[in-house]
Motif scaffolding. Structure first.
Motif, PDB file in Angstrom:
ATOM      1  N   ALA A   1      85.407  26.274  40.458  1.00 47.51           N
ATOM      2  CA  ALA A   1      85.496  26.467  39.012  1.00 47.51           C
ATOM      3  C   ALA A   1      86.648  25.628  38.475  1.00 47.51           C
ATOM      4  CB  ALA A   1      85.715  27.935  38.678  1.00 47.51           C
TER       5      ALA A   1
ATOM      6  N   LEU B   1      85.398  33.235  36.832  1.00 51.16           N
ATOM      7  CA  LEU B   1      84.644  31.973  36.810  1.00 51.16           C
ATOM      8  C   LEU B   1      84.164  31.667  38.220  1.00 51.16           C
ATOM      9  CD1 LEU B   1      86.841  29.686  34.520  1.00 51.16           C
ATOM     10  CD2 LEU B   1      84.908  31.139  33.878  1.00 51.16           C
ATOM     11  N   ARG B   2      82.880  31.388  38.361  1.00 44.50           N
ATOM     12  CA  ARG B   2      82.300  31.094  39.665  1.00 44.50           C
ATOM     13  C   ARG B   2      82.225  29.587  39.904  1.00 44.50           C
ATOM     14  NH1 ARG B   2      78.968  34.632  37.181  1.00 44.50           N
ATOM     15  NH2 ARG B   2      77.374  33.022  36.863  1.00 44.50           N
ATOM     16  N   ASN B   3      81.861  29.217  41.110  1.00 45.57           N
ATOM     17  CA  ASN B   3      81.688  27.817  41.495  1.00 45.57           C
ATOM     18  C   ASN B   3      80.757  27.115  40.504  1.00 45.57           C
ATOM     19  OD1 ASN B   3      81.488  25.372  42.849  1.00 45.57           O
ATOM     20  ND2 ASN B   3      80.048  26.151  44.366  1.00 45.57           N
ATOM     21  N   GLY B   4      81.227  25.985  39.948  1.00 49.70           N
ATOM     22  CA  GLY B   4      80.426  25.218  39.011  1.00 49.70           C
ATOM     23  C   GLY B   4      80.684  25.541  37.554  1.00 49.70           C
ATOM     24  N   GLN B   5      81.373  26.646  37.265  1.00 52.43           N
ATOM     25  CA  GLN B   5      81.675  26.995  35.884  1.00 52.43           C
ATOM     26  C   GLN B   5      82.951  26.280  35.435  1.00 52.43           C
ATOM     27  OE1 GLN B   5      81.552  31.446  36.160  1.00 52.43           O
ATOM     28  NE2 GLN B   5      79.931  31.244  34.630  1.00 52.43           N
ATOM     29  N   ARG B   6      83.019  25.990  34.142  1.00 48.83           N
ATOM     30  CA  ARG B   6      84.137  25.211  33.615  1.00 48.83           C
ATOM     31  C   ARG B   6      84.475  25.673  32.202  1.00 48.83           C
ATOM     32  NH1 ARG B   6      85.825  19.456  33.931  1.00 48.83           N
ATOM     33  NH2 ARG B   6      86.575  18.804  31.877  1.00 48.83           N
ATOM     34  N   ILE B   7      85.775  25.736  31.917  1.00 51.25           N
ATOM     35  CA  ILE B   7      86.245  26.000  30.554  1.00 51.25           C
ATOM     36  C   ILE B   7      87.136  24.837  30.154  1.00 51.25           C
ATOM     37  CG2 ILE B   7      87.781  27.410  29.137  1.00 51.25           C
ATOM     38  CD1 ILE B   7      86.745  29.864  30.506  1.00 51.25           C
TER      39      ILE B   7
ATOM     40  N   HIS C   1      89.199  34.695  27.880  1.00 49.71           N
ATOM     41  CA  HIS C   1      87.901  34.789  28.557  1.00 49.71           C
ATOM     42  C   HIS C   1      87.949  35.969  29.518  1.00 49.71           C
ATOM     43  CE1 HIS C   1      84.169  33.430  30.519  1.00 49.71           C
ATOM     44  NE2 HIS C   1      84.753  33.851  31.641  1.00 49.71           N
TER      45      HIS C   1
END
Length: 210
Positions: free
Chosen positions: A134, A112-118, A108
């Protein structure tokens, strides 16, 4: 130097640091550690703390032996363990770690910002930062080519030999398999070099990558 000073326990704001003399034979260090832990009596019992080994480089087997001495004589709950090991592979070499055929790797690009998830069935490589808020979750390994400040869970389906590596590691929470640890405040740790986390003896170890 007095033999008694070959192993020194030092309390810090982040936990307990064990300083080892760099020239003493390993057998002597084990004897001194065993003696000092026993002398401490119940001081470490039921204590939840971080533990750091500093002063010299140990092999994986030696680290296991030192940790075993401590855990045999106390009921200390170690939530974070930091060691020094200058023989680890560079972070770039971790990218070449052999994967099993079913263990795919997701790359990726971007932070990744706050609230993003992988959430990925395999290993994950992030080319960027993982900011607070994140989340990363992978059944395999996790490598962050940037700052890891969010939450990371490697080996989420029971892969206990999974690892997590980052150029700068200060996660809110770190989890490998079923083992969870929280890091001390990043301002107190003062670690700026790449690090590598893995499970050993039922605890999460974190080592600097040389």
């Amino acid at each position: 130097m007095n033999l008694e000073n070959y192993v020194i326990f030092k309390g810090t704001k982040d936990g307990v640091t064990v300083l080892f003399h760099d020239d003493a034979p390993f057998e002597v260090l084990c004897e001194q550690l065993d003696k000092k832990v026993q002398e401490a009596g119940k001081f470490f019992d039921n204590v939840k703390t971080s533990l750091a080994f500093k002063g010299r480089t140990f092999s994986d087997e030696e680290e296991q032996q030192l940790l075993r001495i401590i855990t045999e004589h106390t009921t200390m709950e170690i939530t974070f363990l930091k060691t020094e090991n200058n023989e680890l592979l560079h972070l770039t070499n971790l990218l070449e770690k052999e994967m099993s055929p079913h263990n795919l790797t997701k790359f990726h690009k971007g932070s990744l910002r706050n609230g993003q998830r992988i959430d990925f069935d395999g290993s994950v490589v992030i080319i960027g930062d993982v900011n607070p808020g994140a989340e990363l979750k992978a059944t395999g390994n996790i490598i962050v080519l940037g700052q890891l400040k969010g939450m990371a869970h490697a080996g989420c389906q029971g892969m206990s030999d999974a690892f997590i590596a980052a150029v700068y590691m200060a996660p809110v929470q770190l989890r490998i398999g079923d083992i969870i640890t929280r890091f001390p405040d990043e301002n107190k740790r003062g670690i700026k070099s790449p690090e590598y986390a893995f499970v050993q003896e039922g605890q999460i170890f974190v080592m600097a990558l040389s």
